[in-house]
Design an enzyme around this catalytic site. Sequence first.
Site, short mmCIF file in Angstrom:
data_model
loop_
_atom_site.label_atom_id
_atom_site.label_comp_id
_atom_site.label_asym_id
_atom_site.label_seq_id
_atom_site.Cartn_x
_atom_site.Cartn_y
_atom_site.Cartn_z
N CYS A 169 0.88 -1.13 0.03
CA CYS A 169 0.04 0.12 0.04
C CYS A 169 0.83 1.10 -0.15
O CYS A 169 0.23 2.46 -0.11
CB CYS A 169 -1.16 0.17 1.16
SG CYS A 169 -0.20 0.20 2.58
N ASP A 198 3.17 2.52 2.38
CA ASP A 198 3.75 2.96 3.48
C ASP A 198 3.92 1.67 4.63
O ASP A 198 3.03 0.78 4.66
CB ASP A 198 3.10 4.12 4.13
CG ASP A 198 2.80 5.11 3.28
OD1 ASP A 198 3.60 5.98 3.01
OD2 ASP A 198 1.49 5.38 2.62
N CYS A 240 6.28 7.61 1.96
CA CYS A 240 6.26 9.04 1.19
C CYS A 240 6.47 10.26 2.20
O CYS A 240 6.68 10.10 3.50
CB CYS A 240 5.10 9.26 0.50
SG CYS A 240 3.52 9.48 1.80
N CYS A 254 -2.14 8.19 6.12
CA CYS A 254 -0.78 8.24 6.47
C CYS A 254 -0.90 8.69 8.08
O CYS A 254 0.06 8.16 8.81
CB CYS A 254 0.51 9.23 5.76
SG CYS A 254 0.69 8.81 4.23
#
Lengths: 132, 392
Positions: A35, A37, A60, A104
């Site tokens: 996915c 992360d 990221c 995130c």
Amino acid sequence: MAIYSERVMEHFMNPRNVGEIENPDGIGEVGNPICGDMMTFYIKVKDNRLDDVKFKTFGCGAAIAVSSMASEMAKGKTLDEVMKITPELVADELDGLPKQKLHCSNLGAQALHKAIENYRENHKKGKDNDRE
Amino acid sequence: MKKVYLDNVSTTRLTVEVRQAMLPYFDENFGNPSCVHEWGDIAKEGIESARNQVAQLIGGTAEEIIFTGSGTESNNFAIKGLALAHQKKGKHIIISAIEHFSVLHSAKTLGKWGFDVSLVPVDKYGLVDPEDVRRRIRKDTILVSIMHANSEVGTIEPIEHISQITKESEVILHTDAIATAGTIPVNVQKLGVDALSLASNQFYGPKGAGALWLRQGVRINPLIDGGVQEDGRRAGTENVPAIIGSGKAAELAYDSMTTRIEHLVNLRDRLLSEIPSTIDHVVITGHPKHRLPGNASFCIEFIEGEAMLMLLNSKGIAITSGSACTSRALKASHVLIAMSIPHAIAQGSLLFGFGIDNSSEDVDYVLEVLPPIVEKLRQMSPLYSKFLKRGK
């Protein structure tokens, strides 16, 4: 990068608490590389407080900034206080995240909570062993 | 700070000559080409001369060029317009798994309209096997669309072989040549295609100027209805300055192609050989030989592309990536996945696209700046520490 706030950029460029803790009291690992992360949080607990927090993150700019901010917010807090850190609180402290990056902030809070659950699990087992 | 633009895959900078050619058509020659007066005539002559220039670039005739608003529009027009025009014969189309979204999503839309779409796979270099196309052709197949080259990994597809197969089966062949037209020699006769898409912003022309070349005699359904512009196949008042610019850019690309290619190949080959020798655990993506002259693409293991892009941007370097986090859909590049590159590795995708303005110093700068960025992110990466402890 115009899509991120200054605070996100600041934490991304200079992330706090990067690393691992040797013999940690708890580990929380969330996400997976598919996915995009993956975060691992390591905690050291003293007198029911997070004495130290470290993290390693594959992901990221937002994922790295979230990890850094979440670790800062958790350090020194009691376990119960850390369990109350929500993804929204982390995102707010970063002056917001772009919509497509909000997941995130979920990962950051989840990783912290998982590390504490892991600590409590270990701790409970320890007590059980004591009794035997 | 030094600024190095290496994202010529996304778009290129307009050359001075192209801008000069366009300028009079914004104001002085502002007429509507459809009108029967002097102003109209001047604009009309301008776009007809651009049509010749674009036709020459790809070895077609001027009457076969239909100007559009973008490469994406050209692809939509080809896929939907050809399918609709030939649906009496059948409703089956074939595309490759690594097409641009403007082809993939057009095919998806056709699926909703009752068409059947087959995907042709690619090998680990991103190459289509023409025999895989042959195997998928059925009685009701009306259209095959395979891109001439993939801009993300640079692989150039064997269109000449594929066209032999489509000719035998009397199936229309379209190719998305947006990554190649104006960059490498493209000749529609040699390729043997029936339709070809191109976009001028890929070869130092303006944005908003694409074209579809359609072989004389091949029927297509217009997607935009209205007046009789572009022979009734694409209505709407022409974007005259952009069309003029695309013509000039085509002429310049045609005239200077050999020197441009030589320049790009030198820069590309330096990066392709020196990045893997300065950074460990790097995978080169795309074909080693059949490759676009300006494309150097890699996957850097254990770290993620967007984070690298942001740190490179902070050093003045602009590139792009196929990682999930850089896409708004949060999905890793379908191109890398179709090439069987594992998701975790695809996340570390980096794409350098050289252009005519780049120099060898730009390569030096990348080689100076990138290794410490990779090191910084790897120190942060749980995948890297796991690898150091346990191996892959």
